[in-house]
Write an enzyme that holds these catalytic residues in place. Structure first.
Site, PDB file in Angstrom:
ATOM      1  N   ASP A  99       0.893  -1.286   0.008  1.00 44.01           N
ATOM      2  CA  ASP A  99      -0.056  -0.022   0.214  1.00 44.01           C
ATOM      3  C   ASP A  99       1.102   1.241  -0.156  1.00 44.01           C
ATOM      4  O   ASP A  99       1.633   1.508   0.812  1.00 44.01           O
ATOM      5  CB  ASP A  99      -0.854  -0.105   1.220  1.00 44.01           C
ATOM      6  CG  ASP A  99      -2.116   0.679   1.339  1.00 44.01           C
ATOM      7  OD1 ASP A  99      -2.118   1.644   0.520  1.00 44.01           O
ATOM      8  OD2 ASP A  99      -3.292   0.102   1.637  1.00 44.01           O
ATOM      9  N   ASP A 202      -2.885   4.856  -2.544  1.00 42.26           N
ATOM     10  CA  ASP A 202      -3.769   5.724  -1.562  1.00 42.26           C
ATOM     11  C   ASP A 202      -4.541   7.078  -1.993  1.00 42.26           C
ATOM     12  O   ASP A 202      -3.466   7.603  -2.453  1.00 42.26           O
ATOM     13  CB  ASP A 202      -3.205   5.771  -0.046  1.00 42.26           C
ATOM     14  CG  ASP A 202      -4.018   6.218   1.190  1.00 42.26           C
ATOM     15  OD1 ASP A 202      -4.878   5.225   1.080  1.00 42.26           O
ATOM     16  OD2 ASP A 202      -3.825   7.178   1.638  1.00 42.26           O
ATOM     17  N   GLU A 257      -6.842   3.849  -5.467  1.00 37.45           N
ATOM     18  CA  GLU A 257      -7.954   4.143  -4.456  1.00 37.45           C
ATOM     19  C   GLU A 257      -8.375   5.666  -5.195  1.00 37.45           C
ATOM     20  O   GLU A 257      -8.103   6.679  -4.572  1.00 37.45           O
ATOM     21  CB  GLU A 257      -7.587   4.449  -3.098  1.00 37.45           C
ATOM     22  CG  GLU A 257      -8.960   4.358  -2.481  1.00 37.45           C
ATOM     23  CD  GLU A 257      -8.796   5.190  -0.954  1.00 37.45           C
ATOM     24  OE1 GLU A 257      -9.664   5.166   0.088  1.00 37.45           O
ATOM     25  OE2 GLU A 257      -7.813   6.152  -0.885  1.00 37.45           O
ATOM     26  N   HIS A 319     -11.227  -1.629   4.842  1.00 37.50           N
ATOM     27  CA  HIS A 319     -10.845  -1.308   6.071  1.00 37.50           C
ATOM     28  C   HIS A 319     -11.364   0.160   6.504  1.00 37.50           C
ATOM     29  O   HIS A 319     -11.034   0.741   7.815  1.00 37.50           O
ATOM     30  CB  HIS A 319      -9.357  -1.113   6.368  1.00 37.50           C
ATOM     31  CG  HIS A 319      -8.745  -0.243   5.346  1.00 37.50           C
ATOM     32  ND1 HIS A 319      -8.744  -0.187   3.917  1.00 37.50           N
ATOM     33  CD2 HIS A 319      -8.146   1.090   5.765  1.00 37.50           C
ATOM     34  CE1 HIS A 319      -8.185   0.858   3.511  1.00 37.50           C
ATOM     35  NE2 HIS A 319      -7.673   1.697   4.480  1.00 37.50           N
ATOM     36  N   ASP A 320     -12.056   0.885   5.623  1.00 37.69           N
ATOM     37  CA  ASP A 320     -12.680   2.190   5.874  1.00 37.69           C
ATOM     38  C   ASP A 320     -13.986   2.186   5.823  1.00 37.69           C
ATOM     39  O   ASP A 320     -14.629   3.334   6.080  1.00 37.69           O
ATOM     40  CB  ASP A 320     -12.327   3.130   4.559  1.00 37.69           C
ATOM     41  CG  ASP A 320     -10.855   3.451   4.390  1.00 37.69           C
ATOM     42  OD1 ASP A 320     -10.355   3.414   5.612  1.00 37.69           O
ATOM     43  OD2 ASP A 320     -10.182   3.371   3.219  1.00 37.69           O
TER      44      ASP A 320
HETATM   45  C1  GLC Z   1      -7.395   6.077   2.436  1.00 32.98           C
HETATM   46  C2  GLC Z   1      -7.218   5.063   3.133  1.00 32.98           C
HETATM   47  C3  GLC Z   1      -7.561   5.366   4.481  1.00 32.98           C
HETATM   48  C4  GLC Z   1      -6.848   6.371   5.084  1.00 32.98           C
HETATM   49  C5  GLC Z   1      -6.795   7.658   4.192  1.00 32.98           C
HETATM   50  C6  GLC Z   1      -5.551   8.309   4.516  1.00 32.98           C
HETATM   51  O1  GLC Z   1      -8.692   6.594   2.266  1.00 32.98           O
HETATM   52  O2  GLC Z   1      -7.657   3.914   2.641  1.00 32.98           O
HETATM   53  O3  GLC Z   1      -7.824   4.255   5.324  1.00 32.98           O
HETATM   54  O4  GLC Z   1      -7.268   6.715   6.283  1.00 32.98           O
HETATM   55  O5  GLC Z   1      -6.663   7.339   3.021  1.00 32.98           O
HETATM   56  O6  GLC Z   1      -4.559   7.823   3.920  1.00 32.98           O
END
Ligand code: GLC
Length: 508
Positions: A99, A202, A257, A319-320
């Site tokens: 990641d 990310d 993402e 995980h979000d």
């Molecule tokens: C993304 C991740 C999340 C994180 C955010 C900031 O959305 O999936 O878990 O808090 O980025 O890095």
């Protein structure tokens, strides 16, 4: 097996390392814990693991605040542990995706420590610093995620504000500075040289901000619209990243993402097959368990991504967000039916650790809340054994277990061939065994209200998928032999024309 890069037909399993498996009894999962569970993941049949951040971090955002992109946090182990994990994963035929967090670092990263030390420090421009507004307040109205206050924090030492789209501990890097680009490319090379097979990237749609840093509308929904960003500049950065990845042998993959709630906009980030290899497409994740809504989402995805020959991805949990079982009313029947759909849609499949156990979110009492973003429930530890402490020896895990942890433990479900865990294994095997389910076209079929039906076809190979979104039996005119039923009935026999409540089937 069909040709093409490995990731097209892959089932990728997301590991949130704090919560997966703990090898040293400190209550937090680690890299060695993952290594010890590779046999299990190979049994399940996944092609790749994506490991959420395990880099050095003060853990303000549990690893999404990186203080050294090229080292392992001692909580998770060492670089040697990582190397051992990669080589053993590869020996099991499992690829490893890490990641990468390019939008921001930790405020404890040496780059930011230097940057904030003085206005003329050589790294000052590695982050985004601005003078206060005339009234002394922040330079614009942008909102930071999680705390939902200003996205700017004033720094007394130098009398300026720095930008952070997330927590104040997560200052945004300045991707307009060529030195930042080069340094971040070096972090990719570091892991590529260690043999990783790709990166989940990310919030990658936001790495370059609009040049004028003007006010935007929309308050708290800002994260998902692109008005704060500079899409053409982001596309240019993505092309350079793609060139870097493609210069390595072995189809190293990028999956972005791209947190933009329009599939048409998501499609843009694949470029002309010269930007991201894959992108998450979140609108379906936010769709309720409703046949019409899903039909619409699938149609949008096929149309919008098809227009640019972009390969889709499908994901229901991460995980979000609250786990899909929980979102869909904590129903095991729906979780099973959703698994059939997830693994038969056209695209790369992403699973989130524990969905194969049918886990619900943990109920986290106020005194155990740790995430400022309210996401603790879906990050509960995986129960490995039936009896407490469920394979987590020693200290109490960092978060409470999900409901019915013993009954939904790996040990309990392994022993029960009718369990959801065996269903996932069965579905992954079915995907791997069918060219149609891998790369075949998808055609939506007519179906009664509350039922979703589609066909996957490649040459001689064809599968029909029927999903009953309702709690009532449904009759549907479809023919074929039942390959897989989410409730395990009638497999190997001709389809009866009747779906049980919450039942989904694959027919061949
Ligand atoms: C993304 C991740 C999340 C994180 C955010 C900031 O959305 O999936 O878990 O808090 O980025 O890095």
């Amino acid at each position: 097996m069909t040709n093409g890069p490995w990731w097209k037909n892959a089932v990728v399993y997301q590991i949130y390392p704090r919560s997966f498996a703990d090898s040293n009894g400190d209550g937090v999962g680690d890299l060695e814990g993952i290594r010890q569970r590779l046999d299990h993941l190979a049994w399940l049949g996944v092609d790749a693991i994506w490991i959420s951040p395990f880099f050095k971090s003060p853990m303000a955002d549990f690893g999404y605040d990186v203080s050294d992109y090229c080292d392992v946090d001692p909580l998770f182990g060492t670089l040697d542990d990582f190397d051992a994990l990669v080589s053993e994963a590869h020996a099991h035929g499992i690829k490893v995706i890490v990641d990468w967090v390019p939008n921001h670092s930790s405020d404890q990263h040496a780059w930011f420590v230097e940057s904030r030390s003085s206005r003329d420090n050589p790294k000052r421009d590695w982050y985004i610093w601005r003078d206060p507004a005339p009234d002394g307040g922040p330079p614009n109205n942008w909102i930071g995620a999680f705390l939902e206050g200003s996205a700017w924090t004033f720094d007394e030492t130098t009398g300026q504000y720095y930008l952070h789209l997330f927590l104040p501990e997560q200052p945004d890097l300045n991707w307009r500075n060529p030195d930042v680009i080069e340094a971040m490319h070096d972090t990719l090379r570091f892991w590529l040289d260690r043999g990783v097979d790709g990166f989940r990237m990310d919030v990658v749609m936001g790495i370059v901000k609009r040049a004028d840093l003007a006010d935007v509308e929309g308050g708290l929904v800002q994260m998902a619209d692109e008005s704060r960003y500079d899409p053409p500049a982001v596309h240019e950065r993505l092309r350079a990243i793609r060139t870097l990845l493609d210069s390595y042998p072995g189809d190293r993959v990028s999956v972005g993402e791209v947190f933009v709630l329009s599939t048409a906009r998501v499609a843009e980030y694949y470029g002309n097959n010269d930007e991201l290899h894959l992108s998450f497409n979140f609108p379906p994740l936010f769709a309720p368990w409703d046949a019409d809504k899903w039909r619409h989402r699938i149609e949008r995805t096929e149309t919008e991504l098809g227009r640019v020959s972009a390969w889709p991805t499908w994901v229901l949990s991460n995980h979000d967000n609250a786990r899909h079982r929980t979102r869909y009313g904590s129903s095991e029947g729906r979780a099973r039916a959703a698994a059939v759909m997830l693994l038969t849609l056209r695209g790369t499949t992403f699973l989130y650790e524990g969905e194969e156990l049918g886990l619900d979110d943990a109920i986290v009492p106020a005194e155990r809340v740790v995430d400022p973003g309210g996401r603790d429930g879906c990050r509960a530890p995986i129960p490995w054994t039936a009896d407490a402490p469920h394979g987590w020896n020693g200290a109490e895990p960092w978060l409470p277990f999900p409901p019915a942890a013993g009954d939904r433990s790996v040990e309990t479900l392994l022993a029960d061939e009718a369990s959801i865990l065996h269903l996932y294994r069965h579905l992954i095997a079915a995907k791997h065994a069918s060219a149609a389910l891998q790369t075949g076209d998808l055609t939506l079929l007519a179906a009664p209200d509350g039922v979703l039906a589609y066909e996957r076809v490649l040459d001689e190979d064809a599968r029909t998928v029927l999903v009953n979104f309702t709690g009532e039996p449904q009759s549907i005119d479809a023919q074929g032999i039942v390959d897989v039923s989410s409730i395990g009935t009638g497999e190997g026999e001709p389809f009866s024309g009747l779906l049980a409540p919450d039942e989904a089937v694959i027919l061949s």
